[in-house]
Design a protein around this motif. Sequence first.
Motif, PDB file in Angstrom:
ATOM      1  N   ALA A   2      16.242 -76.182  62.160  1.00 17.46           N
ATOM      2  CA  ALA A   2      15.589 -75.321  63.145  1.00 17.46           C
ATOM      3  C   ALA A   2      15.525 -73.885  62.653  1.00 17.46           C
ATOM      4  N   LYS A   3      14.677 -73.644  61.679  1.00 16.25           N
ATOM      5  CA  LYS A   3      14.501 -72.300  61.127  1.00 16.25           C
ATOM      6  C   LYS A   3      13.015 -72.010  61.116  1.00 16.25           C
ATOM      7  N   PRO A   4      12.615 -70.738  61.186  1.00  8.39           N
ATOM      8  CA  PRO A   4      11.193 -70.423  61.186  1.00  8.39           C
ATOM      9  C   PRO A   4      10.486 -71.008  59.969  1.00  8.39           C
ATOM     10  N   ALA A   6       8.276 -69.947  58.109  1.00  8.48           N
ATOM     11  CA  ALA A   6       7.973 -69.060  56.984  1.00  8.48           C
ATOM     12  C   ALA A   6       9.089 -69.053  55.943  1.00  8.48           C
ATOM     13  N   ARG A   7      10.271 -69.517  56.308  1.00  9.20           N
ATOM     14  CA  ARG A   7      11.363 -69.523  55.352  1.00  9.20           C
ATOM     15  C   ARG A   7      11.263 -70.768  54.482  1.00  9.20           C
ATOM     16  N   PRO A   8      11.752 -70.689  53.254  1.00  7.60           N
ATOM     17  CA  PRO A   8      11.651 -71.861  52.391  1.00  7.60           C
ATOM     18  C   PRO A   8      12.417 -73.032  52.978  1.00  7.60           C
ATOM     19  N   SER A  88      27.024 -67.381  60.782  1.00  8.40           N
ATOM     20  CA  SER A  88      25.729 -67.171  60.109  1.00  8.40           C
ATOM     21  C   SER A  88      25.639 -65.702  59.702  1.00  8.40           C
ATOM     22  N   GLY A  89      24.619 -65.391  58.919  1.00  5.59           N
ATOM     23  CA  GLY A  89      24.371 -63.990  58.589  1.00  5.59           C
ATOM     24  C   GLY A  89      23.945 -63.217  59.823  1.00  5.59           C
ATOM     25  N   THR A  90      23.212 -63.878  60.672  1.00  9.54           N
ATOM     26  CA  THR A  90      22.789 -63.247  61.934  1.00  9.54           C
ATOM     27  C   THR A  90      24.017 -62.869  62.759  1.00  9.54           C
ATOM     28  N   ALA A  92      26.991 -62.400  61.655  1.00 12.86           N
ATOM     29  CA  ALA A  92      27.731 -61.344  60.954  1.00 12.86           C
ATOM     30  C   ALA A  92      27.194 -59.977  61.396  1.00 12.86           C
ATOM     31  N   LEU A  93      25.867 -59.853  61.437  1.00 13.18           N
ATOM     32  CA  LEU A  93      25.258 -58.589  61.865  1.00 13.18           C
ATOM     33  C   LEU A  93      25.598 -58.286  63.326  1.00 13.18           C
ATOM     34  N   LEU A  94      25.471 -59.314  64.156  1.00 15.73           N
ATOM     35  CA  LEU A  94      25.726 -59.117  65.587  1.00 15.73           C
ATOM     36  C   LEU A  94      27.171 -58.694  65.819  1.00 15.73           C
ATOM     37  N   PHE A 113      10.837 -53.909  56.975  1.00 20.66           N
ATOM     38  CA  PHE A 113      10.458 -54.918  55.977  1.00 20.66           C
ATOM     39  C   PHE A 113      11.701 -55.707  55.593  1.00 20.66           C
ATOM     40  N   THR A 114      12.026 -56.680  56.443  1.00 17.48           N
ATOM     41  CA  THR A 114      13.240 -57.478  56.279  1.00 17.48           C
ATOM     42  C   THR A 114      13.079 -58.741  57.095  1.00 17.48           C
ATOM     43  N   PHE A 115      14.053 -59.654  56.963  1.00 18.62           N
ATOM     44  CA  PHE A 115      14.057 -60.830  57.828  1.00 18.62           C
ATOM     45  C   PHE A 115      14.358 -60.386  59.258  1.00 18.62           C
ATOM     46  N   ALA A 117      16.278 -61.147  61.632  1.00 15.52           N
ATOM     47  CA  ALA A 117      17.637 -61.023  62.198  1.00 15.52           C
ATOM     48  C   ALA A 117      18.150 -59.588  62.181  1.00 15.52           C
ATOM     49  N   THR A 118      17.777 -58.826  61.167  1.00 12.76           N
ATOM     50  CA  THR A 118      18.316 -57.460  61.036  1.00 12.76           C
ATOM     51  C   THR A 118      18.051 -56.663  62.313  1.00 12.76           C
ATOM     52  N   ALA A 119      16.806 -56.698  62.754  1.00  6.22           N
ATOM     53  CA  ALA A 119      16.460 -55.925  63.949  1.00  6.22           C
ATOM     54  C   ALA A 119      16.719 -56.719  65.230  1.00  6.22           C
ATOM     55  N   PHE A 211      25.250 -67.178  54.319  1.00  4.63           N
ATOM     56  CA  PHE A 211      25.434 -68.342  53.442  1.00  4.63           C
ATOM     57  C   PHE A 211      24.415 -69.425  53.769  1.00  4.63           C
ATOM     58  N   TYR A 212      23.272 -69.027  54.312  1.00  5.87           N
ATOM     59  CA  TYR A 212      22.197 -69.990  54.563  1.00  5.87           C
ATOM     60  C   TYR A 212      21.884 -70.705  53.236  1.00  5.87           C
ATOM     61  N   PRO A 213      21.513 -71.996  53.293  1.00  4.79           N
ATOM     62  CA  PRO A 213      21.407 -72.768  52.039  1.00  4.79           C
ATOM     63  C   PRO A 213      20.521 -72.165  50.953  1.00  4.79           C
TER      64      PRO A 213
HETATM   65  C1  LIG Z   1      17.938 -59.788  55.091  1.00  3.47           C
HETATM   66  C2  LIG Z   1      18.534 -60.859  55.953  1.00  3.47           C
HETATM   67  N1  LIG Z   1      19.287 -60.507  57.004  1.00  3.47           N
HETATM   68  C3  LIG Z   1      19.856 -61.418  57.802  1.00  3.47           C
HETATM   69  C4  LIG Z   1      19.684 -62.762  57.583  1.00  3.47           C
HETATM   70  C5  LIG Z   1      20.267 -63.737  58.552  1.00  3.47           C
HETATM   71  O1  LIG Z   1      21.093 -64.691  57.964  1.00  3.47           O
HETATM   72  P1  LIG Z   1      21.246 -66.163  58.587  1.00  3.47           P
HETATM   73  O2  LIG Z   1      19.996 -66.918  58.327  1.00  3.47           O
HETATM   74  O3  LIG Z   1      22.433 -66.714  57.851  1.00  3.47           O
HETATM   75  O4  LIG Z   1      21.530 -66.015  60.041  1.00  3.47           O
HETATM   76  C6  LIG Z   1      18.932 -63.178  56.497  1.00  3.47           C
HETATM   77  C7  LIG Z   1      18.760 -64.612  56.201  1.00  3.47           C
HETATM   78  O5  LIG Z   1      17.709 -65.142  56.172  1.00  3.47           O
HETATM   79  C8  LIG Z   1      18.310 -62.202  55.659  1.00  3.47           C
HETATM   80  O6  LIG Z   1      17.561 -62.556  54.624  1.00  3.47           O
END
Ligand SMILES: Cc1ncc(COP(=O)(O)O)c(C=O)c1O
Length: 397
Positions: A2-4, A6-8, A88-90, A92-94, A113-115, A117-119, A211-213
């Motif tokens: 379940a990922k957008p 546009a991602r590989p 998740s990385g998301t 981690a940011l949160l 200009f980022t994925f 999740a950052t914003a 650590f997304y695959p």
């Molecule tokens: C720049 C950036 N920030 C945050 C994330 C979020 O990470 P995750 O997919 O592990 O939640 C990603 C991952 O795609 C990313 O590329």
Amino acid sequence: MAKPAARPAADGRVTTGTDGKDARRGAVMKQIGMLDLAGELAEVREPIRAGLDAVLDSRQFVLGPQVEELERRVSAFSRCRRGVGVSSGTDALLCALMAAGVGSGDEVITTPFTFFATAGCIRRLGARPVFVDIEEDTFNIDVSQIPAAITPRTRAIIPVHLFGQCADMDEICVVADHHDLVVIEDVAQAIGATYRGRRAGSLGAAGCLSFYPTKNLGGFGEGGMIITNDQAFADRCVLLRNHGQSGAYRHEYVGGNFRLDAFQAVVLLVKMDHLEAWNAARQANADRYTERLVDVPVRTPQVRDYNVSVYHQYSILCDRRDALREHLRGAGVGCGVYYPMPLHLQPCFADLGYTRGDFRRAERAADRILCLPVHPMLKAEDVDYVAECIAGFYRRR
Ligand SMILES: Cc1ncc(COP(=O)(O)O)c(C=O)c1O
């Protein structure tokens, strides 16, 4: 997964360097994917099996000794005192934004200009993402434009080390110190990268890894980590990832369930043994592309002399991008557009009041960028093949 879209795809079905039948032409055609998870898996399958068995025997599936060992390994690798494994990385940011005390009404400066999740994480906390345009050559936030974006409500800056190259952290930290802002690095794409000899994630108050695959260090599922040199910050993150719980059913903060699985830690610990070699392989592939594309009318990645990139992506800027993408696909080469729509133009951020033209460099990059396969399993002849396909496209038209 379940990922957008546009991602590989992270399904491991993508291959590289193998020849597949092109049914239409009956010819053998190279297939070079953006990822080669099957190739990575071949190198790590057996030790991972043993580690997973150990978790099954222990029946401690969430956090536990494997996660703690991973926290030690990753934080030491990134030259940070602490690591806090999260889901998740998301997250981690949160969690890092929560630990920094960012909340309703605050402003956080970042790049458009980022994925997402950052914003997205900034918004989820009721804070406002304030975008600043990028540098044309590195795609990273343009530090010279940050001071003009600071207001009395600004609490933090999130520089993103895009595609594996660090943003200009010294300049960012000088501005942040001057205005008493917290700097949280988005290191999702840059584990192992260095900036003036220092590791990504060790440069601000905290760094957030994914650590997304598909990442340079990717699990077999979701995972992330907050790394920091600030013990008190790490302690807050430890509580926040577990609903702010400080003792049995006593909650100091309203946190979340951001805990990391032991299974993921096992996978990541085994893959940690390969990370430096895999990053070096990405760098060698990138250098080879840059050599092979020298006379081709595309702009190859620009890495500042004080940076070492780990090339999460090898991103070119090119004319007739969409036609080139189709041409490459027709030649069996996977490629990606990261990112096709800058965040200030996303429908969910319409209320922020941005319009097209506000961040012209990000918009131009979105229209012209193309990311080529650069993963560590790629062979030199694969790189040559992709470069030759690109050269052929511009020769013919
Ligand atoms: C720049 C950036 N920030 C945050 C994330 C979020 O990470 P995750 O997919 O592990 O939640 C990603 C991952 O795609 C990313 O590329």
